[in-house]
Design an enzyme around this catalytic site. Structure first.
Site, PDB file in Angstrom:
ATOM      1  N   SER A 179      34.173  43.061   0.542  1.00  0.00           N
ATOM      2  CA  SER A 179      32.992  42.535  -0.153  1.00  0.00           C
ATOM      3  C   SER A 179      33.371  42.027  -1.534  1.00  0.00           C
ATOM      4  O   SER A 179      34.263  42.557  -2.187  1.00  0.00           O
ATOM      5  CB  SER A 179      31.951  43.650  -0.319  1.00  0.00           C
ATOM      6  OG  SER A 179      31.486  44.013   0.953  1.00  0.00           O
ATOM      7  N   THR A 234       4.068 -13.941  10.503  1.00  0.00           N
ATOM      8  CA  THR A 234       4.953 -13.396  11.541  1.00  0.00           C
ATOM      9  C   THR A 234       5.679 -14.495  12.334  1.00  0.00           C
ATOM     10  O   THR A 234       6.828 -14.304  12.737  1.00  0.00           O
ATOM     11  CB  THR A 234       4.159 -12.475  12.491  1.00  0.00           C
ATOM     12  OG1 THR A 234       2.923 -13.106  12.851  1.00  0.00           O
ATOM     13  CG2 THR A 234       3.831 -11.146  11.833  1.00  0.00           C
ATOM     14  N   ASP A 272       7.567  -1.653  11.059  1.00  0.00           N
ATOM     15  CA  ASP A 272       6.661  -0.611  10.559  1.00  0.00           C
ATOM     16  C   ASP A 272       5.848   0.005  11.694  1.00  0.00           C
ATOM     17  O   ASP A 272       4.832   0.648  11.459  1.00  0.00           O
ATOM     18  CB  ASP A 272       5.728  -1.167   9.477  1.00  0.00           C
ATOM     19  CG  ASP A 272       4.801  -2.257   9.998  1.00  0.00           C
ATOM     20  OD1 ASP A 272       4.940  -2.655  11.173  1.00  0.00           O
ATOM     21  OD2 ASP A 272       3.935  -2.700   9.228  1.00  0.00           O
ATOM     22  N   TYR A 316      29.284  32.368   0.119  1.00  0.00           N
ATOM     23  CA  TYR A 316      29.451  30.917   0.148  1.00  0.00           C
ATOM     24  C   TYR A 316      30.804  30.601   0.764  1.00  0.00           C
ATOM     25  O   TYR A 316      31.841  30.993   0.229  1.00  0.00           O
ATOM     26  CB  TYR A 316      29.370  30.315  -1.263  1.00  0.00           C
ATOM     27  CG  TYR A 316      29.762  28.855  -1.241  1.00  0.00           C
ATOM     28  CD1 TYR A 316      29.002  27.937  -0.518  1.00  0.00           C
ATOM     29  CD2 TYR A 316      30.894  28.387  -1.908  1.00  0.00           C
ATOM     30  CE1 TYR A 316      29.367  26.606  -0.441  1.00  0.00           C
ATOM     31  CE2 TYR A 316      31.266  27.051  -1.841  1.00  0.00           C
ATOM     32  CZ  TYR A 316      30.498  26.167  -1.107  1.00  0.00           C
ATOM     33  OH  TYR A 316      30.863  24.844  -1.029  1.00  0.00           O
ATOM     34  N   ARG A 364       0.800  -1.233   0.000  1.00  0.00           N
ATOM     35  CA  ARG A 364       0.000   0.000   0.000  1.00  0.00           C
ATOM     36  C   ARG A 364       0.832   1.282   0.000  1.00  0.00           C
ATOM     37  O   ARG A 364       0.306   2.369  -0.167  1.00  0.00           O
ATOM     38  CB  ARG A 364      -0.978  -0.010   1.190  1.00  0.00           C
ATOM     39  CG  ARG A 364      -2.182  -0.908   0.914  1.00  0.00           C
ATOM     40  CD  ARG A 364      -3.309  -0.562   1.842  1.00  0.00           C
ATOM     41  NE  ARG A 364      -3.135  -1.169   3.161  1.00  0.00           N
ATOM     42  CZ  ARG A 364      -3.641  -0.653   4.269  1.00  0.00           C
ATOM     43  NH1 ARG A 364      -4.327   0.473   4.229  1.00  0.00           N
ATOM     44  NH2 ARG A 364      -3.452  -1.259   5.423  1.00  0.00           N
ATOM     45  N   GLU A 412      -6.924 -13.406  15.283  1.00  0.00           N
ATOM     46  CA  GLU A 412      -6.794 -12.459  14.173  1.00  0.00           C
ATOM     47  C   GLU A 412      -8.180 -12.069  13.684  1.00  0.00           C
ATOM     48  O   GLU A 412      -9.122 -12.872  13.739  1.00  0.00           O
ATOM     49  CB  GLU A 412      -5.979 -13.087  13.036  1.00  0.00           C
ATOM     50  CG  GLU A 412      -4.510 -13.222  13.357  1.00  0.00           C
ATOM     51  CD  GLU A 412      -3.876 -11.889  13.736  1.00  0.00           C
ATOM     52  OE1 GLU A 412      -3.789 -10.997  12.878  1.00  0.00           O
ATOM     53  OE2 GLU A 412      -3.479 -11.725  14.905  1.00  0.00           O
ATOM     54  N   TYR A 454      36.021  24.583  -5.812  1.00  0.00           N
ATOM     55  CA  TYR A 454      35.931  23.471  -6.763  1.00  0.00           C
ATOM     56  C   TYR A 454      36.502  23.900  -8.095  1.00  0.00           C
ATOM     57  O   TYR A 454      36.120  24.942  -8.646  1.00  0.00           O
ATOM     58  CB  TYR A 454      34.444  23.087  -6.906  1.00  0.00           C
ATOM     59  CG  TYR A 454      34.181  21.874  -7.741  1.00  0.00           C
ATOM     60  CD1 TYR A 454      34.886  20.691  -7.534  1.00  0.00           C
ATOM     61  CD2 TYR A 454      33.205  21.888  -8.731  1.00  0.00           C
ATOM     62  CE1 TYR A 454      34.621  19.571  -8.300  1.00  0.00           C
ATOM     63  CE2 TYR A 454      32.923  20.774  -9.493  1.00  0.00           C
ATOM     64  CZ  TYR A 454      33.638  19.611  -9.279  1.00  0.00           C
ATOM     65  OH  TYR A 454      33.376  18.504 -10.038  1.00  0.00           O
ATOM     66  N   ASN A 463      -3.988  -6.279  19.718  1.00  0.00           N
ATOM     67  CA  ASN A 463      -2.582  -6.694  19.707  1.00  0.00           C
ATOM     68  C   ASN A 463      -1.730  -5.679  18.943  1.00  0.00           C
ATOM     69  O   ASN A 463      -1.999  -5.382  17.786  1.00  0.00           O
ATOM     70  CB  ASN A 463      -2.485  -8.069  19.024  1.00  0.00           C
ATOM     71  CG  ASN A 463      -1.056  -8.559  18.915  1.00  0.00           C
ATOM     72  OD1 ASN A 463      -0.202  -8.211  19.742  1.00  0.00           O
ATOM     73  ND2 ASN A 463      -0.793  -9.368  17.903  1.00  0.00           N
ATOM     74  N   ASN A 497      35.979  39.207   9.777  1.00  0.00           N
ATOM     75  CA  ASN A 497      34.770  39.699   9.113  1.00  0.00           C
ATOM     76  C   ASN A 497      34.829  39.341   7.637  1.00  0.00           C
ATOM     77  O   ASN A 497      35.786  39.675   6.949  1.00  0.00           O
ATOM     78  CB  ASN A 497      34.668  41.211   9.273  1.00  0.00           C
ATOM     79  CG  ASN A 497      33.319  41.706   8.787  1.00  0.00           C
ATOM     80  OD1 ASN A 497      32.341  41.707   9.522  1.00  0.00           O
ATOM     81  ND2 ASN A 497      33.258  42.103   7.522  1.00  0.00           N
TER      82      ASN A 497
HETATM   83  C1  UD1 Z   1      -0.142  -8.257  12.966  1.00  0.00           C
HETATM   84  C2  UD1 Z   1      -0.679  -9.170  14.074  1.00  0.00           C
HETATM   85  C3  UD1 Z   1      -1.986  -8.586  14.610  1.00  0.00           C
HETATM   86  C4  UD1 Z   1      -1.732  -7.185  15.138  1.00  0.00           C
HETATM   87  C5  UD1 Z   1      -1.111  -6.312  14.057  1.00  0.00           C
HETATM   88  C6  UD1 Z   1      -0.676  -5.008  14.646  1.00  0.00           C
HETATM   89  C7  UD1 Z   1      -0.018 -11.437  13.462  1.00  0.00           C
HETATM   90  C8  UD1 Z   1      -0.452 -12.726  12.897  1.00  0.00           C
HETATM   91  N1  UD1 Z   1      -0.937 -10.481  13.503  1.00  0.00           N
HETATM   92  O1  UD1 Z   1      -1.071  -8.303  11.916  1.00  0.00           O
HETATM   93  O2  UD1 Z   1      -2.485  -9.391  15.655  1.00  0.00           O
HETATM   94  O3  UD1 Z   1      -2.936  -6.616  15.617  1.00  0.00           O
HETATM   95  O4  UD1 Z   1       0.044  -6.949  13.480  1.00  0.00           O
HETATM   96  O5  UD1 Z   1      -0.209  -4.157  13.646  1.00  0.00           O
HETATM   97  O6  UD1 Z   1       1.110 -11.332  13.898  1.00  0.00           O
HETATM   98  N2  UD1 Z   1       6.334  -9.640   8.540  1.00  0.00           N
HETATM   99  C9  UD1 Z   1       7.461 -10.311   8.156  1.00  0.00           C
HETATM  100  N3  UD1 Z   1       7.329 -11.510   7.547  1.00  0.00           N
HETATM  101  C10 UD1 Z   1       6.129 -12.092   7.329  1.00  0.00           C
HETATM  102  C11 UD1 Z   1       4.973 -11.394   7.749  1.00  0.00           C
HETATM  103  C12 UD1 Z   1       5.101 -10.178   8.358  1.00  0.00           C
HETATM  104  O7  UD1 Z   1       8.579  -9.837   8.332  1.00  0.00           O
HETATM  105  O8  UD1 Z   1       6.107 -13.188   6.793  1.00  0.00           O
HETATM  106  C13 UD1 Z   1       6.474  -8.340   9.203  1.00  0.00           C
HETATM  107  C14 UD1 Z   1       5.879  -7.208   8.390  1.00  0.00           C
HETATM  108  O9  UD1 Z   1       6.862  -6.635   7.529  1.00  0.00           O
HETATM  109  C15 UD1 Z   1       5.444  -6.234   9.475  1.00  0.00           C
HETATM  110  C16 UD1 Z   1       5.093  -7.141  10.638  1.00  0.00           C
HETATM  111  O10 UD1 Z   1       5.769  -8.351  10.407  1.00  0.00           O
HETATM  112  O11 UD1 Z   1       6.487  -5.382   9.876  1.00  0.00           O
HETATM  113  C17 UD1 Z   1       3.598  -7.367  10.803  1.00  0.00           C
HETATM  114  O12 UD1 Z   1       3.098  -8.000   9.655  1.00  0.00           O
HETATM  115  P1  UD1 Z   1       1.687  -7.595   9.043  1.00  0.00           P
HETATM  116  O13 UD1 Z   1       1.473  -8.391   7.827  1.00  0.00           O
HETATM  117  O14 UD1 Z   1       1.562  -6.128   8.966  1.00  0.00           O
HETATM  118  O15 UD1 Z   1       0.712  -8.156  10.180  1.00  0.00           O
HETATM  119  P2  UD1 Z   1      -0.776  -7.697  10.451  1.00  0.00           P
HETATM  120  O16 UD1 Z   1      -1.663  -8.424   9.525  1.00  0.00           O
HETATM  121  O17 UD1 Z   1      -0.851  -6.224  10.483  1.00  0.00           O
HETATM  122 MG    MG Z   2       0.314  -4.606   9.751  1.00  0.00          MG
END
Ligand code: UD1
Ligand code: MG
Length: 451
Positions: free
Chosen positions: A387, A81, A105, A348, A15, A154, A369, A169, A359
């Protein structure tokens, strides 16, 4: 108990609609990932691991610039995650301590909040960071039973009753390392999104009779960034907080909402910042200075009692000593300016060293340069640069020397000498009047011809 920090940063961030990996988009001139790392590092972790996937090379570079000791772990496919955390299993095989998981993020989690989680960890095997959401949207819901966190569901897997829960969460989780990886082994992807959810750690821990709880924080701390609109909102929040902090520290901001700060801006008390001033990265300003309107500063240091601007530009390597005056339309780059020295107008000064009490006249340029290489200009103490002097570097002007205005200085000027390099003046008696008359007649003639 020692701590290992895992920051999840492999996601694409569709996004954002960007070629740059989401976690590298900057807030206050530092990638959002670095904000998250900074918060985590307040706990003095023994290890820091960043899980990268999309744009992993770029991510790795930013990570090692910020912390050369941090490890970047690759997650080639983003299967959720829990899968992301699992990538760290080998690196942490011999680690004996707690693991704290942050999201790259989610840049605003405060160090104090993480410390609260560490305190709660003493009584619990798993500690999750939750928040009361004004609009719970698609966040995972925390299902509590008294102080026990029973499970996290979730949004896409939640029942209508569960969706009505507003305690959500944040994604931040603290678990003892061995327990974490044992529980992750038992996680399946049998859910609405077909992903390995880290959040399932909670339910599995409860099945084993482990204590799990949630610590709560302000919703503002858990702001996750998924779009440019979120990024702009995050920038606004950062700026608002950073300005408020400066005001608390005794800095005057005449019109706070027009001053832009960076993640590492340092400003001493009793400094006055006029409207529309921009602080890029790596700026330190000492106490009792004045930064006047519309100035742009980056990578520079301003000492006590100095004034800068209006409309001044201090570029990286500008080092101003005490009581220096930098005036309007002056640019300083990679230059030390000695105590009490004045560069007040339209100049500059680049790749230079200026002594004290000197001064620099209006319109002075250090010609640093030659089209291929950069060269240095050195100016001593109590020098007067007339000046419109061009100082063709490399060149040195000794203490208490002078240059005549309009001079092009190509040779060193010894101390106490006056250097002049310009055509001698010739006065022609009465010629100005004759010339005026002639030109006026010419103009008259042109006007009558066009009628
Ligand atoms: C996740 C949580 C959700 C929480 C929300 C808060 C899980 C399953 N869900 O959901 O409960 O309310 O964050 O913002 O954890 N990432 C990886 N590798 C992956 C997947 C994700 O590195 O395979 C990283 C993403 O880059 C991001 C973070 O993990 O920084 C969270 O992933 P995202 O897909 O945003 O999870 P949400 O669906 O938002
Ligand atoms: Mg997220």
């Amino acid at each position: 108990m020692s701590i290992a920090l895992i920051i999840l940063a492999a996601g694409k961030g569709t996004r954002m609609n960007s070629d740059l990996p989401k976690v590298l988009h900057p807030i206050a001139n530092a990638p959002m990932l670095i904000h998250a790392m900074q918060a985590g590092q307040a706990l003095s972790p023994e290890k820091t691991l960043v899980v990268a996937g999309h744009g992993a090379e770029l991510v790795a570079k930013e990570v090692s610039d910020f912390d050369p000791d941090a490890a970047v772990v690759l997650q080639e496919e983003q299967n959720g995650t829990a899968h992301a955390v699992d990538m760290c299993r080998e690196v942490l095989a011999d680690f004996d301590g707690d693991v704290i998981v942050l999201f790259g993020d989610t840049p605003f989690v405060r160090a104090e909040t993480l410390e609260k989680m560490v305190a709660a960890k003493e009584q619990h095997a798993v500690v999750v960071l939750g928040f009361d959401a004004a609009d719970p949207g698609k966040y995972g819901r925390l299902i509590m039973n008294g102080d026990q966190l029973e499970r996290i569901v979730e949004f896409s897997d939640a029942s209508a009753d569960e969706r009505a829960v507003t305690f959500c969460n944040s994604g931040v989780m603290l678990v003892e390392s061995k327990t974490l990886f044992d529980l992750i082994s038992a996680i399946s992807s049998d859910n609405a999104q077909g992903e390995y959810y880290l959040t399932d750690v909670v339910g599995l821990a409860r099945e084993k009779g482990l204590n799990v709880t949630a610590v709560s924080c302000d919703e503002a701390e858990t702001l996750g960034i998924n779009s440019r609109a979120h990024l702009a909102e995050a920038e606004g929040i950062f700026q608002k907080n950073a300005r408020a902090e400066l005001l608390d520290l005794g800095v005057t901001l005449q019109q706070p909402e027009t001053v832009m700060l960076s993640f590492d801006t340092v400003i001493g008390r009793d400094t006055v910042i006029e409207p529309n001033v921009y602080f890029g990265p790596h700026v330190t300003v000492e106490s009792g200075t004045r930064i006047r309107a519309f100035s742009h500063l980056e990578g520079c240091h301003v000492s006590r009692g100095a004034t800068v601007g209006p409309y001044a530009r201090l570029r990286p390597g500008a080092e101003l000593s005490e009581n220096v005056h930098i005036g309007n339309f002056v640019e300083i780059k990679n230059a030390e300016v000695g105590e009490g020295t004045k560069v007040n107008h339209l100049s500059y000064i680049g790749d230079a060293t200026l002594g004290s009490g000197t001064n620099i006249g209006a319109g002075t340029i250090t010609c640093n340069y030659d089209g291929v290489m950069k060269h240095r200009t050195t100016i001593g103490n109590r020098v007067f640069i007339g000046s419109n002097t061009m100082l063709v570097a490399p060149v040195t002007v000794g203490d208490e020397a002078m240059t005549g205005s309009g001079s092009v200085i190509t040779k060193n000027v010894p101390a106490t000498d006056l250097a002049l390099s310009r055509a001698d003046q010739v006065n022609k008696p009465g010629v100005a009047r004759k010339l005026f008359d002639l030109l006026k007649k010419k103009k008259q003639k042109q006007i009558s011809e066009t009628k």
